[in-house]
Design a protein around this motif. Structure first.
Motif, PDB file in Angstrom:
ATOM      1  N   GLN A  80       0.830  -1.204   0.000  1.00  0.00           N
ATOM      2  CA  GLN A  80       0.000   0.000   0.000  1.00  0.00           C
ATOM      3  C   GLN A  80       0.865   1.255   0.000  1.00  0.00           C
ATOM      4  O   GLN A  80       0.576   2.227  -0.713  1.00  0.00           O
ATOM      5  CB  GLN A  80      -0.927  -0.006   1.224  1.00  0.00           C
ATOM      6  CG  GLN A  80      -1.971  -1.112   1.194  1.00  0.00           C
ATOM      7  CD  GLN A  80      -2.813  -1.128   2.460  1.00  0.00           C
ATOM      8  OE1 GLN A  80      -2.630  -0.320   3.368  1.00  0.00           O
ATOM      9  NE2 GLN A  80      -3.745  -2.062   2.542  1.00  0.00           N
ATOM     10  N   TRP A  81       1.915   1.232   0.794  1.00  0.00           N
ATOM     11  CA  TRP A  81       2.810   2.378   0.841  1.00  0.00           C
ATOM     12  C   TRP A  81       3.513   2.574  -0.499  1.00  0.00           C
ATOM     13  O   TRP A  81       3.603   3.689  -1.023  1.00  0.00           O
ATOM     14  CB  TRP A  81       3.838   2.165   1.949  1.00  0.00           C
ATOM     15  CG  TRP A  81       4.880   3.238   2.033  1.00  0.00           C
ATOM     16  CD1 TRP A  81       4.809   4.403   2.741  1.00  0.00           C
ATOM     17  CD2 TRP A  81       6.162   3.242   1.397  1.00  0.00           C
ATOM     18  NE1 TRP A  81       5.960   5.124   2.585  1.00  0.00           N
ATOM     19  CE2 TRP A  81       6.816   4.445   1.764  1.00  0.00           C
ATOM     20  CE3 TRP A  81       6.821   2.349   0.553  1.00  0.00           C
ATOM     21  CZ2 TRP A  81       8.085   4.761   1.315  1.00  0.00           C
ATOM     22  CZ3 TRP A  81       8.077   2.664   0.098  1.00  0.00           C
ATOM     23  CH2 TRP A  81       8.707   3.863   0.481  1.00  0.00           C
ATOM     24  N   LEU A 109       9.216   1.295   7.051  1.00  0.00           N
ATOM     25  CA  LEU A 109       8.207   0.398   7.615  1.00  0.00           C
ATOM     26  C   LEU A 109       7.307   1.135   8.613  1.00  0.00           C
ATOM     27  O   LEU A 109       6.107   0.859   8.689  1.00  0.00           O
ATOM     28  CB  LEU A 109       8.890  -0.799   8.289  1.00  0.00           C
ATOM     29  CG  LEU A 109       9.619  -1.762   7.349  1.00  0.00           C
ATOM     30  CD1 LEU A 109      10.328  -2.858   8.132  1.00  0.00           C
ATOM     31  CD2 LEU A 109       8.641  -2.390   6.357  1.00  0.00           C
ATOM     32  N   GLN A 110       7.879   2.033   9.382  1.00  0.00           N
ATOM     33  CA  GLN A 110       7.062   2.800  10.315  1.00  0.00           C
ATOM     34  C   GLN A 110       6.052   3.672   9.578  1.00  0.00           C
ATOM     35  O   GLN A 110       4.889   3.772   9.989  1.00  0.00           O
ATOM     36  CB  GLN A 110       7.966   3.654  11.207  1.00  0.00           C
ATOM     37  CG  GLN A 110       8.778   2.858  12.211  1.00  0.00           C
ATOM     38  CD  GLN A 110       9.744   3.720  13.006  1.00  0.00           C
ATOM     39  OE1 GLN A 110       9.988   4.881  12.660  1.00  0.00           O
ATOM     40  NE2 GLN A 110      10.308   3.165  14.073  1.00  0.00           N
ATOM     41  N   GLU A 111       6.469   4.280   8.487  1.00  0.00           N
ATOM     42  CA  GLU A 111       5.543   5.109   7.715  1.00  0.00           C
ATOM     43  C   GLU A 111       4.467   4.249   7.058  1.00  0.00           C
ATOM     44  O   GLU A 111       3.298   4.649   6.988  1.00  0.00           O
ATOM     45  CB  GLU A 111       6.307   5.889   6.648  1.00  0.00           C
ATOM     46  CG  GLU A 111       5.411   6.823   5.847  1.00  0.00           C
ATOM     47  CD  GLU A 111       6.198   7.751   4.947  1.00  0.00           C
ATOM     48  OE1 GLU A 111       5.947   7.757   3.732  1.00  0.00           O
ATOM     49  OE2 GLU A 111       7.066   8.470   5.479  1.00  0.00           O
ATOM     50  N   ALA A 112       4.852   3.056   6.574  1.00  0.00           N
ATOM     51  CA  ALA A 112       3.867   2.148   5.976  1.00  0.00           C
ATOM     52  C   ALA A 112       2.829   1.713   7.007  1.00  0.00           C
ATOM     53  O   ALA A 112       1.632   1.608   6.704  1.00  0.00           O
ATOM     54  CB  ALA A 112       4.567   0.930   5.381  1.00  0.00           C
ATOM     55  N   LEU A 127       0.432   4.596   7.671  1.00  0.00           N
ATOM     56  CA  LEU A 127      -0.493   4.739   6.555  1.00  0.00           C
ATOM     57  C   LEU A 127      -1.604   3.703   6.638  1.00  0.00           C
ATOM     58  O   LEU A 127      -2.782   4.014   6.403  1.00  0.00           O
ATOM     59  CB  LEU A 127       0.263   4.595   5.236  1.00  0.00           C
ATOM     60  CG  LEU A 127      -0.585   4.663   3.962  1.00  0.00           C
ATOM     61  CD1 LEU A 127      -1.221   6.039   3.822  1.00  0.00           C
ATOM     62  CD2 LEU A 127       0.281   4.351   2.742  1.00  0.00           C
ATOM     63  N   ALA A 128      -1.241   2.457   6.980  1.00  0.00           N
ATOM     64  CA  ALA A 128      -2.250   1.403   7.097  1.00  0.00           C
ATOM     65  C   ALA A 128      -3.221   1.691   8.235  1.00  0.00           C
ATOM     66  O   ALA A 128      -4.431   1.490   8.111  1.00  0.00           O
ATOM     67  CB  ALA A 128      -1.574   0.042   7.297  1.00  0.00           C
ATOM     68  N   GLY A 142     -11.290  -8.396   2.821  1.00  0.00           N
ATOM     69  CA  GLY A 142     -11.698  -7.212   2.083  1.00  0.00           C
ATOM     70  C   GLY A 142     -11.164  -5.947   2.736  1.00  0.00           C
ATOM     71  O   GLY A 142     -10.296  -5.958   3.609  1.00  0.00           O
ATOM     72  N   MET A 143     -11.697  -4.839   2.299  1.00  0.00           N
ATOM     73  CA  MET A 143     -11.286  -3.539   2.829  1.00  0.00           C
ATOM     74  C   MET A 143     -12.008  -3.254   4.150  1.00  0.00           C
ATOM     75  O   MET A 143     -13.104  -3.781   4.388  1.00  0.00           O
ATOM     76  CB  MET A 143     -11.598  -2.442   1.817  1.00  0.00           C
ATOM     77  CG  MET A 143     -10.866  -2.603   0.496  1.00  0.00           C
ATOM     78  SD  MET A 143      -9.072  -2.508   0.680  1.00  0.00           S
ATOM     79  CE  MET A 143      -8.881  -0.784   1.152  1.00  0.00           C
TER      80      MET A 143
END
Length: 443
Positions: A95-96, A182-185, A188-189, A211-212
């Protein structure tokens, strides 16, 4: 003395004659060998072939030296990070990465999100992420190589999808960028899940999002009979804040709830709204799932994601008074004793909230519904007068008179809350039409 010496000297003479004869025979062989070697070495084809062999051997040694040197140089100057598809950060990173480099790469993969809403409409969104292969991009002044590999011969047994690995490479001096990335990813999640409820389902021995994330359902959107909703919510809140009380008294810190009643009475909807109210997620497990074993169930219940409600729907379908048919046994290898041990056995987990639902409470074994396994039981039946009135006013605000007329039209009729919701959605923003066609509810 001289004769003896002479005789001794003569004998070797005879022998030497023989030796000379043999030497005379060997000398031509040595000359022939020397001549043959001279002839071969003087051949231009031989010289050229020997030269090619030497050049080839030299190039091979040089190439091996370059490879060894490059490997040593790579180990000293570069650092790599491997993220397998089984790791939780794999989806976070994808996703990132879709936001960082999808616009600058030429090889993309599509991720489709499909959702069907309560009113029957469908919405589809397409997300583009970098596909398998090598990708290069710059982040925070640091160049990164991302290699996404897919092994067609290996499968992830938990999901049935091909095994994938993402390898990040950068200069050794910039290795700290991996932790920052990884911290930013992760942030974001988490940001994408704010205000939403994540639904987890089991994939093999682990939980994975299904799913989402869904928008949190408001507790006010589910209208139950008078007092039912308040009792359950207060009990759950009291349990969540009583960890120390349980531990001080040596009581297992877990609580079980059973919601029973006819289909369409709002059991699952209420649990979803409760999770939204508490800002919890939901883990759904089908006890009739093919391949489910006692050990796997115990492992899943012991590793529920934090701040999650465990939901076992239609529990009567898996066990009805401990009678398992051959077909049920084929579908699931779970035993009744395995379920009981997973709920409150020695190895069962702490800090757990379990909700069970059933349409036929009489089919449940008393060993399952006893306190310690099910601590709170609530009946959710067909729509009562207060529910009918409340649902009408929720869909059609400021229409109390029509609500009373609608209620009188349903006098003596039994209707589920799911049927009422469907009726009101069909006549959206048309309260008079909903009242006029009230007979649709029992046709």
């Amino acid at each position: 003395m001289s004769e003896v010496t002479g005789n001794n000297w003569q004998s070797p003479n005879v022998d030497n004659t023989g030796s000379q004869q043999s030497s005379t025979v060997q000398q031509p062989q040595t000359q022939n060998e020397s001549g043959l070697w001279a002839t071969i070495t003087s051949n231009p084809y031989f010289s050229a072939g020997f030269g090619l062999i030497g050049v080839g051997a030299g190039l091979t040694v040089l190439r091996q030296g370059i490879n060894v040197g490059a490997t040593l140089l790579r180990r000293r100057l570069l650092v790599t990070l491997e993220i397998p598809s089984k790791d939780k950060s794999y989806l976070w990173f994808l996703q990132w990465m879709s936001q960082q480099s999808a616009r600058r790469t030429q090889h993309l993969a599509v991720e489709t999100t499909y959702k069907q809403h309560d009113n029957g409409s469908v919405s589809t969104t397409f997300g583009l992420v970098p596909g398998p292969g090598n990708h290069f991009f710059k982040w925070r002044g640091v160049w990164l190589q991302v290699q996404r590999q897919r092994d067609g011969k290996m499968m992830d047994l938990t999901t049935g999808s091909p095994w994938e690995t993402i390898t990040l490479t950068t200069l050794s001096r910039d290795r700290d960028v991996f932790t920052q990335l990884l911290q930013e990813a992760q942030k974001l999640a988490i940001a994408k899940q704010e205000g939403k409820t994540v639904i987890y389902t089991s994939y093999g021995p682990e939980w994975r999002p299904f799913g989402m994330p869904r928008k949190r359902r408001m507790l006010e959107s589910v209208i139950l009979d008078n007092g039912v909703k308040d009792r359950i919510v207060e009990d759950v809140r009291a349990f969540i804040g009583s960890g120390k009380w349980y531990n001080d008294r040596g009581i297992p810190y877990r609580r079980g709830y059973l919601l029973y009643g006819p289909p369409g009475s709002g059991k699952s909807s209420f649990i979803q709204s409760l999770a939204g109210e508490l800002e919890y997620n939901i883990c759904i497990l089908n006890l009739s799932e093919r391949g489910l074993t006692d050990d796997r169930l115990n492992h899943l219940l012991s590793n529920v994601p934090e701040r999650s409600i465990m939901l076992l729907e239609d529990i009567d379908a898996a066990f009805a008074k401990r009678k398992q048919t051959d077909q049920q046994g084929y579908q699931s290898m779970l035993t009744f004793s395995g379920l009981l041990n997973a709920l409150d056995g020695v190895a069962s987990a702490e800090e757990r909230i379990v909700f069970m639902t059933t349409n036929h409470v009489d089919n449940l074994d008393p060993a399952l519904v006893r306190p310690g396994r099910i601590d709170v039981k609530e009946f959710l039946g067909n729509a009562s007068e207060s529910q009918i009135r409340g649902m009408f006013l929720r869909f059609y605000e400021d229409q109390p008179e029509l609500a009373e007329q609608f209620l009188q039209a349903l006098k003596g009729k039994s209707v589920s809350t799911a049927s009422l919701q469907g009726h009101f959605v069909y006549f959206k923003d048309k309260p008079l039409e909903a009242l006029k066609h009230v007979d649709y509810l029992w046709q």
